[in-house]
Design a protein around this motif. Structure first.
Motif, mmCIF file in Angstrom:
data_model
loop_
_atom_site.group_PDB
_atom_site.id
_atom_site.type_symbol
_atom_site.label_atom_id
_atom_site.label_comp_id
_atom_site.label_asym_id
_atom_site.label_seq_id
_atom_site.Cartn_x
_atom_site.Cartn_y
_atom_site.Cartn_z
ATOM 1 N N LEU A 225 0.723 -1.042 -0.009
ATOM 2 C CA LEU A 225 -0.015 0.237 -0.021
ATOM 3 C C LEU A 225 0.961 1.274 -0.102
ATOM 4 C CD1 LEU A 225 -3.035 1.161 0.319
ATOM 5 C CD2 LEU A 225 -2.458 0.851 2.817
ATOM 6 N N CYS A 226 1.676 1.295 0.801
ATOM 7 C CA CYS A 226 2.730 2.526 0.915
ATOM 8 C C CYS A 226 3.652 2.497 -0.327
ATOM 9 C CB CYS A 226 3.713 2.289 2.090
ATOM 10 S SG CYS A 226 2.958 2.230 3.641
ATOM 11 N N ALA A 227 3.977 1.457 -0.969
ATOM 12 C CA ALA A 227 4.714 1.495 -2.224
ATOM 13 C C ALA A 227 3.891 2.288 -3.234
ATOM 14 C CB ALA A 227 5.495 0.310 -2.448
ATOM 15 N N ASP A 228 2.963 1.690 -3.340
ATOM 16 C CA ASP A 228 2.046 2.370 -4.431
ATOM 17 C C ASP A 228 1.680 3.782 -4.076
ATOM 18 O OD1 ASP A 228 2.105 -0.241 -5.527
ATOM 19 O OD2 ASP A 228 -0.135 -0.694 -5.037
ATOM 20 N N VAL A 229 1.517 4.244 -3.036
ATOM 21 C CA VAL A 229 1.002 5.657 -2.815
ATOM 22 C C VAL A 229 2.314 6.462 -2.980
ATOM 23 C CG1 VAL A 229 0.107 7.408 -0.996
ATOM 24 C CG2 VAL A 229 -0.835 5.146 -1.064
ATOM 25 N N LEU A 230 3.458 5.931 -2.316
ATOM 26 C CA LEU A 230 4.619 6.773 -2.685
ATOM 27 C C LEU A 230 5.092 6.990 -4.140
ATOM 28 C CD1 LEU A 230 6.743 5.250 0.221
ATOM 29 C CD2 LEU A 230 6.249 7.694 0.134
ATOM 30 N N ASN A 231 4.779 6.029 -4.949
ATOM 31 C CA ASN A 231 5.225 5.970 -6.479
ATOM 32 C C ASN A 231 4.337 6.862 -7.012
ATOM 33 O OD1 ASN A 231 7.194 4.211 -6.656
ATOM 34 N ND2 ASN A 231 5.906 2.423 -6.650
ATOM 35 N N GLU A 232 3.122 7.498 -6.427
ATOM 36 C CA GLU A 232 2.209 8.575 -7.022
ATOM 37 C C GLU A 232 2.775 9.856 -6.331
ATOM 38 O OE1 GLU A 232 -1.810 7.498 -5.867
ATOM 39 O OE2 GLU A 232 -1.652 5.619 -6.816
ATOM 40 N N GLY A 233 3.669 9.901 -5.841
ATOM 41 C CA GLY A 233 4.213 11.157 -5.652
ATOM 42 C C GLY A 233 3.642 11.719 -3.793
ATOM 43 N N LYS A 234 3.054 11.006 -3.312
ATOM 44 C CA LYS A 234 2.614 11.683 -2.118
ATOM 45 C C LYS A 234 3.504 10.986 -0.827
ATOM 46 C CE LYS A 234 -2.303 10.946 -4.019
ATOM 47 N NZ LYS A 234 -3.460 10.414 -3.848
ATOM 48 N N SER A 235 3.278 11.477 0.282
ATOM 49 C CA SER A 235 3.821 11.017 1.377
ATOM 50 C C SER A 235 2.745 10.219 2.246
ATOM 51 C CB SER A 235 4.292 12.205 2.327
ATOM 52 O OG SER A 235 3.316 13.141 2.882
ATOM 53 N N LEU A 236 2.849 9.493 3.257
ATOM 54 C CA LEU A 236 2.110 8.691 4.062
ATOM 55 C C LEU A 236 2.358 9.010 5.434
ATOM 56 C CD1 LEU A 236 2.914 6.269 1.789
ATOM 57 C CD2 LEU A 236 0.603 5.927 2.701
ATOM 58 N N CYS A 237 1.267 8.955 6.248
ATOM 59 C CA CYS A 237 1.333 9.360 7.592
ATOM 60 C C CYS A 237 0.427 8.117 8.498
ATOM 61 C CB CYS A 237 0.990 10.452 8.080
ATOM 62 S SG CYS A 237 -0.449 11.130 7.508
ATOM 63 N N LEU A 238 0.526 8.105 9.688
ATOM 64 C CA LEU A 238 -0.305 7.259 10.413
ATOM 65 C C LEU A 238 -0.217 7.395 11.936
ATOM 66 C CD1 LEU A 238 1.743 5.145 11.904
ATOM 67 C CD2 LEU A 238 1.762 3.994 9.636
ATOM 68 N N PHE A 239 -1.411 7.202 12.780
ATOM 69 C CA PHE A 239 -1.429 7.218 13.908
ATOM 70 C C PHE A 239 -1.092 5.727 14.754
ATOM 71 C CE2 PHE A 239 -5.034 10.291 13.296
ATOM 72 C CZ PHE A 239 -4.092 11.498 13.179
ATOM 73 N N TYR A 240 -0.281 5.674 15.714
ATOM 74 C CA TYR A 240 0.019 4.436 16.458
ATOM 75 C C TYR A 240 0.053 4.857 17.882
ATOM 76 C CZ TYR A 240 4.825 4.951 17.129
ATOM 77 O OH TYR A 240 5.974 5.393 17.332
ATOM 78 N N ASP A 241 -0.370 3.906 18.706
ATOM 79 C CA ASP A 241 -0.235 3.903 20.376
ATOM 80 C C ASP A 241 0.187 2.728 20.719
ATOM 81 O OD1 ASP A 241 -2.736 2.182 20.362
ATOM 82 O OD2 ASP A 241 -3.850 3.601 21.502
ATOM 83 N N ASN A 242 0.274 1.633 19.994
ATOM 84 C CA ASN A 242 0.718 0.293 20.092
ATOM 85 C C ASN A 242 2.386 0.243 19.992
ATOM 86 O OD1 ASN A 242 1.580 -2.515 20.522
ATOM 87 N ND2 ASN A 242 -0.456 -3.107 19.838
ATOM 88 N N PRO A 243 3.158 0.193 20.807
ATOM 89 C CA PRO A 243 4.644 -0.005 20.472
ATOM 90 C C PRO A 243 5.159 -0.999 19.804
ATOM 91 C CG PRO A 243 4.080 0.396 23.161
ATOM 92 C CD PRO A 243 2.955 0.050 22.345
ATOM 93 N N LYS A 244 4.400 -2.232 19.645
ATOM 94 C CA LYS A 244 4.892 -3.241 18.783
ATOM 95 C C LYS A 244 4.282 -2.860 17.336
ATOM 96 C CE LYS A 244 4.209 -7.102 22.030
ATOM 97 N NZ LYS A 244 3.098 -8.337 22.422
#
Length: 265
Positions: A225-244
């Motif tokens: 998913l990330c590779a495809d979005v990056l190849n479109e010239g976009k950056s990605l972000c996400l939230f997380y609270d689980n250390p794992k």
């Protein structure tokens, strides 16, 4: 000086928002998709009277508010706008900005998450997508099958009806995509984006069926998913609270860029 923003302010607003396209992705997407003339959405700007530059501001989307800032701003003035709304239920955004505004507002509950960003394809990310069962891209026809999996994930806080409506709307509008893996006709892992705009997207809904964990399935989906979005010239972000989960995302190349706060009335 605080005032309502209009279509005439689009260029100046975007100039500020695009300095941090990941942190501002929700506002960027809402402006691109809905403009400035909607009943469910309003934008205010904190404007420097000397230069006319928008230095901060506030978005209302239904009963939620999201601030943005590129430097010092009129905290109490933005708080006053929020408290005048009798339907106001949540203030969310970059933690440092939210906490300044929250000094003037009483809240019942606060939730804080780590905020991470991915700008470039990393070697571990490419290695994660190199082999395995075919990855499928969901259409509205797969909404039920995907949600049958996410219904079983205790960490996801949503009810059955709203999760289906939300995913269907996202896929129909093109503001997100969902990838999945299946086994014997059952969806066993999934990963999605939401709030996609011309510059950025957010990764959400990364999940694996309890019977198929510890096989790297969700990691592989997220990587593709990330590779495809990056190849479109976009950056990605996400939230997380689980250390794992944070460890997995950092292996793919995500880097922490701050904290995200959600304040509930």
């Amino acid at each position: 000086m605080i005032r309502k923003l209009t279509e005439n302010d689009r260029a100046a607003l975007m100039e500020l928002l695009l300095t941090e396209p990941a942190l501002n992705l929700f506002i960027i997407g809402d402006v691109e998709n809905f403009g400035f003339e909607q009943d469910f959405m309003e934008l205010w700007g904190d404007i420097d009277p000397a230069s006319g530059i928008i230095q901060a501001g506030l978005l209302r989307f239904y009963d939620s508010y999201l601030p943005f800032a590129g430097g010092p701003f009129e905290e109490k003035a933005l708080a006053e706008i929020i408290t005048q709304d009798p339907k106001f239920s949540m203030l969310s955004g970059p933690a440092d900005i939210v906490h300044k505004i929250s000094r003037s507002i009483s809240f019942r509950k606060e939730k804080q998450l780590h905020f991470a960003e991915l700008k470039n394809i990393s070697k571990p990310l490419l290695e994660a997508v190199s082999s395995g069962a075919p990855i499928r891209k969901a259409t509205v026809d797969e909404v039920e099958a995907v949600c049958r999996l996410t219904d079983q994930i205790t960490e996801f806080e949503s009810n059955r009806e709203s999760s289906r409506k939300s995913l269907k709307k996202t896929l129909e509008s093109g503001t997100g995509r969902t990838y999945y893996l299946e086994h014997e006709g059952q969806v066993i892992a999934t990963a999605s984006t939401t709030a996609e705009n011309s510059r950025s997207a957010m990764v959400i809904g990364v999940a694996t069926h309890p019977d198929y964990r510890q096989q790297g399935l969700a990691t592989r989906l997220a990587a593709q998913l990330c590779a495809d979005v990056l190849n479109e010239g976009k950056s990605l972000c996400l939230f997380y609270d689980n250390p794992k989960a944070g460890v997995i995302y950092k292996r793919l190349g995500f880097q922490d860029i701050g904290n995200w706060a959600m304040m509930y009335t």
